[in-house]
Design a protein around this motif. Sequence first.
Motif, PDB file in Angstrom:
ATOM      1  N   UNK A 149     -70.050 -33.028 -50.162  1.00 31.07           N
ATOM      2  CA  UNK A 149     -68.837 -32.320 -50.553  1.00 31.07           C
ATOM      3  C   UNK A 149     -68.253 -31.585 -49.352  1.00 31.07           C
ATOM      4  N   UNK A 150     -69.095 -30.889 -48.608  1.00 36.82           N
ATOM      5  CA  UNK A 150     -68.668 -30.142 -47.417  1.00 36.82           C
ATOM      6  C   UNK A 150     -69.684 -30.302 -46.319  1.00 36.82           C
ATOM      7  N   UNK A 151     -69.543 -29.444 -45.316  1.00 36.87           N
ATOM      8  CA  UNK A 151     -70.236 -29.593 -44.056  1.00 36.87           C
ATOM      9  C   UNK A 151     -71.747 -29.486 -44.038  1.00 36.87           C
ATOM     10  N   UNK A 152     -72.260 -29.951 -42.922  1.00 32.13           N
ATOM     11  CA  UNK A 152     -73.681 -29.856 -42.626  1.00 32.13           C
ATOM     12  C   UNK A 152     -73.823 -29.809 -41.113  1.00 32.13           C
ATOM     13  N   UNK A 153     -74.956 -29.330 -40.643  1.00 31.14           N
ATOM     14  CA  UNK A 153     -75.268 -29.310 -39.218  1.00 31.14           C
ATOM     15  C   UNK A 153     -76.544 -30.098 -39.010  1.00 31.14           C
ATOM     16  N   UNK A 154     -76.609 -30.852 -37.899  1.00 32.69           N
ATOM     17  CA  UNK A 154     -77.801 -31.620 -37.591  1.00 32.69           C
ATOM     18  C   UNK A 154     -78.170 -31.378 -36.132  1.00 32.69           C
ATOM     19  N   UNK A 155     -79.463 -31.096 -35.906  1.00 33.49           N
ATOM     20  CA  UNK A 155     -79.968 -30.821 -34.568  1.00 33.49           C
ATOM     21  C   UNK A 155     -81.226 -31.644 -34.351  1.00 33.49           C
ATOM     22  N   UNK A 156     -81.302 -32.343 -33.230  1.00 32.77           N
ATOM     23  CA  UNK A 156     -82.515 -33.061 -32.872  1.00 32.77           C
ATOM     24  C   UNK A 156     -83.578 -32.068 -32.428  1.00 32.77           C
ATOM     25  N   UNK A 157     -84.782 -32.191 -32.968  1.00 32.90           N
ATOM     26  CA  UNK A 157     -85.871 -31.285 -32.581  1.00 32.90           C
ATOM     27  C   UNK A 157     -86.950 -32.040 -31.807  1.00 32.90           C
ATOM     28  N   UNK A 158     -86.652 -33.261 -31.409  1.00 28.77           N
ATOM     29  CA  UNK A 158     -87.566 -34.042 -30.582  1.00 28.77           C
ATOM     30  C   UNK A 158     -88.455 -34.967 -31.370  1.00 28.77           C
ATOM     31  N   UNK A 159     -89.000 -35.965 -30.665  1.00 29.65           N
ATOM     32  CA  UNK A 159     -89.973 -36.906 -31.220  1.00 29.65           C
ATOM     33  C   UNK A 159     -89.447 -37.646 -32.448  1.00 29.65           C
ATOM     34  N   UNK A 160     -88.134 -37.899 -32.480  1.00 27.19           N
ATOM     35  CA  UNK A 160     -87.539 -38.648 -33.584  1.00 27.19           C
ATOM     36  C   UNK A 160     -87.272 -37.837 -34.837  1.00 27.19           C
ATOM     37  N   UNK A 161     -87.395 -36.508 -34.753  1.00 24.70           N
ATOM     38  CA  UNK A 161     -87.152 -35.630 -35.897  1.00 24.70           C
ATOM     39  C   UNK A 161     -85.822 -34.905 -35.737  1.00 24.70           C
ATOM     40  N   UNK A 162     -85.178 -34.659 -36.867  1.00 19.42           N
ATOM     41  CA  UNK A 162     -83.917 -33.924 -36.888  1.00 19.42           C
ATOM     42  C   UNK A 162     -83.981 -32.872 -37.974  1.00 19.42           C
ATOM     43  N   UNK A 163     -83.374 -31.738 -37.701  1.00 19.28           N
ATOM     44  CA  UNK A 163     -83.241 -30.697 -38.707  1.00 19.28           C
ATOM     45  C   UNK A 163     -81.801 -30.756 -39.198  1.00 19.28           C
ATOM     46  N   UNK A 164     -81.642 -30.872 -40.513  1.00 13.92           N
ATOM     47  CA  UNK A 164     -80.311 -30.927 -41.108  1.00 13.92           C
ATOM     48  C   UNK A 164     -80.146 -29.717 -42.010  1.00 13.92           C
ATOM     49  N   UNK A 165     -79.123 -28.925 -41.730  1.00 15.19           N
ATOM     50  CA  UNK A 165     -78.805 -27.767 -42.570  1.00 15.19           C
ATOM     51  C   UNK A 165     -77.602 -28.141 -43.415  1.00 15.19           C
ATOM     52  N   UNK A 166     -77.803 -28.141 -44.730  1.00 13.13           N
ATOM     53  CA  UNK A 166     -76.743 -28.502 -45.671  1.00 13.13           C
ATOM     54  C   UNK A 166     -76.251 -27.225 -46.336  1.00 13.13           C
ATOM     55  N   UNK A 167     -74.936 -26.998 -46.277  1.00  9.56           N
ATOM     56  CA  UNK A 167     -74.352 -25.730 -46.710  1.00  9.56           C
ATOM     57  C   UNK A 167     -74.286 -25.526 -48.217  1.00  9.56           C
TER      58      UNK A 167
END
Length: 66
Positions: free
Chosen positions: A8-26
């Motif tokens: 529906x709306x935004x999210x943020x995604x950050x690579x944390x290394x080793x093929x992992x990503x942190x996704x923050x969904x609002x």
Amino acid sequence: MQAVWKLIRGFDMVGVGFGFYMVKIDISPNREKEINDGPWMIFDHYLVIISWVPDFIASEVQIEST
């Protein structure tokens, strides 16, 4: 990911290394959908989603099963 999950709306995604990503969904309903629905695929690869844990260290994670 926004197109795959039809967010529906935004999210943020950050690579944390080793093929992992942190996704923050609002938006809370979006979070529940992404965690509970699935399986998800991005570019012909399965995407495994788990809730964040405070002591997560990407270099030490051992995936035992999917």
